[in-house]
Design an enzyme around this catalytic site. Structure first.
Site, short mmCIF file in Angstrom:
data_model
loop_
_atom_site.label_atom_id
_atom_site.label_comp_id
_atom_site.label_asym_id
_atom_site.label_seq_id
_atom_site.Cartn_x
_atom_site.Cartn_y
_atom_site.Cartn_z
CG ASP A 7 -13.29 46.84 70.57
OD1 ASP A 7 -13.39 46.20 69.40
OD2 ASP A 7 -12.89 47.91 70.78
CB SER A 8 -9.16 45.53 69.03
OG SER A 8 -9.86 46.80 68.64
CE1 TYR A 39 -7.12 42.55 68.83
CE2 TYR A 39 -9.20 41.83 68.23
CZ TYR A 39 -8.00 41.72 69.26
OH TYR A 39 -8.21 41.03 70.29
N GLY A 40 -7.28 45.85 62.97
CA GLY A 40 -7.62 45.96 61.64
C GLY A 40 -6.57 45.93 60.58
CB CYS A 70 -14.50 43.55 67.89
SG CYS A 70 -13.05 43.96 66.89
CG ASN A 71 -18.09 46.00 62.88
OD1 ASN A 71 -18.89 45.72 62.35
ND2 ASN A 71 -17.95 46.77 63.85
CB THR A 72 -11.98 43.76 63.21
OG1 THR A 72 -12.09 44.97 62.56
CG2 THR A 72 -10.45 43.25 62.53
CB CYS A 180 -14.74 49.92 62.75
SG CYS A 180 -13.54 50.17 64.07
CB THR A 181 -17.33 48.88 68.10
OG1 THR A 181 -15.73 48.25 68.23
CG2 THR A 181 -18.25 48.00 67.47
CG HIS A 182 -12.09 51.82 68.06
ND1 HIS A 182 -12.29 50.33 68.01
CD2 HIS A 182 -11.22 52.02 68.85
CE1 HIS A 182 -11.30 49.76 68.73
NE2 HIS A 182 -10.69 50.79 69.39
N1 DGL Z 1 -13.37 48.02 66.82
C1 DGL Z 1 -13.05 46.86 65.97
C2 DGL Z 1 -14.11 46.79 64.84
O1 DGL Z 1 -15.23 46.86 65.22
C3 DGL Z 1 -11.49 46.97 65.44
C4 DGL Z 1 -10.70 48.00 65.61
C5 DGL Z 1 -9.13 47.68 65.39
O2 DGL Z 1 -8.74 47.71 64.24
O3 DGL Z 1 -8.46 47.11 66.35
O4 DGL Z 1 -13.82 46.49 63.83
#
Ligand code: DGL
Length: 257
Positions: A7-8, A39-40, A70-72, A180-182
């Protein structure tokens, strides 16, 4: 099986946690790219390059499967990466299908990073699933920085979310997707803001089901090791924060409520 999860940053822990509960018989290598998070807010090309580097690192460690928790990263890179590697690569996308099923005919709000919502992969998913024009979207990119900075103050997050949601009539929504997993790290805040009965849906369970389907042999040495952007992570504030999230997220949620 030896399973590489990336993940990021610390968001993918929401998936790792589900894996450790339901599939404890495997070895996990967790790659947090926190030095390059978030990452987003980056371009698709930048996120592809960072994701490809993380995957190459894990493949070097001889993992049998990769999970882009991580979806991104998934929206920016999974297609190309699947063409490059033979091993299974499990990705994530906002859980719109279960959210529609749980919405009781009301609207669905998809929250994610700006990059995820902007990618053709997401637009195609909406085109396929949103037959009645029921789905709205909202980028909540800053939540990633709150999590990465260890800012879990309930009132700070509540104030941020209220500002972001001020233009929406929250009573219209039957479900909210944490795409988003966060974001599930702040689930208690979403539950506090939306009317009682609104389903708050994330992709951790669905992703773990996918992992289970590929994980067809167990590991002789089940354990979890952590890496920070390509270096072993054995101690320090991030390591401690990871241990807290893996063991105490529920306690934190209950305490804050
Ligand atoms: N956790 C990531 C997701 O699921 C992205 C977070 C980020 O922007 O770094 O999209």
């Amino acid at each position: 099986m030896r399973i590489g999860i990336m993940d990021s940053g610390i968001g993918g822990l929401t998936v790792l946690k589900e894996c450790l509960t339901r599939l404890p018989e495997h070895e996990y290598l967790y790659y947090a790219d926190s030095n390059n998070a978030p990452y987003g807010v980056k371009s698709q090309q930048e996120v592809y390059a960072l994701t490809a580097a993380a995957v190459a690192f894990l493949v070097e460690k001889e993992v049998d499967m990769i999970v882009l928790a991580c979806n991104t990263a998934t929206s920016a890179a999974v297609k190309q990466l699947r063409q490059q590697y033979q091993i299974p690569i499990v990705g994530m996308e906002p859980a719109i299908k279960p959210a529609l099923a749980l919405s009781r005919g009301k609207r669905v709000l998809v929250t994610a990073t700006a990059l995820t919502l902007d990618q053709p992969k997401f637009k195609a998913l909406i085109g396929q699933l949103d037959r009645h024009g029921q789905v709205d979207f909202l980028p909540l990119t800053e939540l990633v920085a709150f999590a990465e900075n260890g800012d879990f103050d309930f009132n700070t997050i509540l104030t941020y979310l209220k500002e972001k949601l001020v233009h929406l009539d929250l009573t219209l929504y039957g479900s909210v997707v944490l795409g988003c997993t966060h974001f599930p790290l702040f689930k208690a805040c979403f539950e506090a803001i939306f009317p009682k009965g609104t389903a708050i849906v994330d992709g951790a369970v669905g992703t773990t089901n996918r992992i289970k389907a590929f994980a067809n042999f167990t590991s002789p040495t089940p354990k979890t090791t952590f890496f920070l952007s390509g270096e072993p992570l054995l101690e320090g504030p991030l390591f401690n924060s990871i241990q807290t999230i893996l063991t105490k997220v529920d306690a934190w949620e209950q305490k804050e409520q």
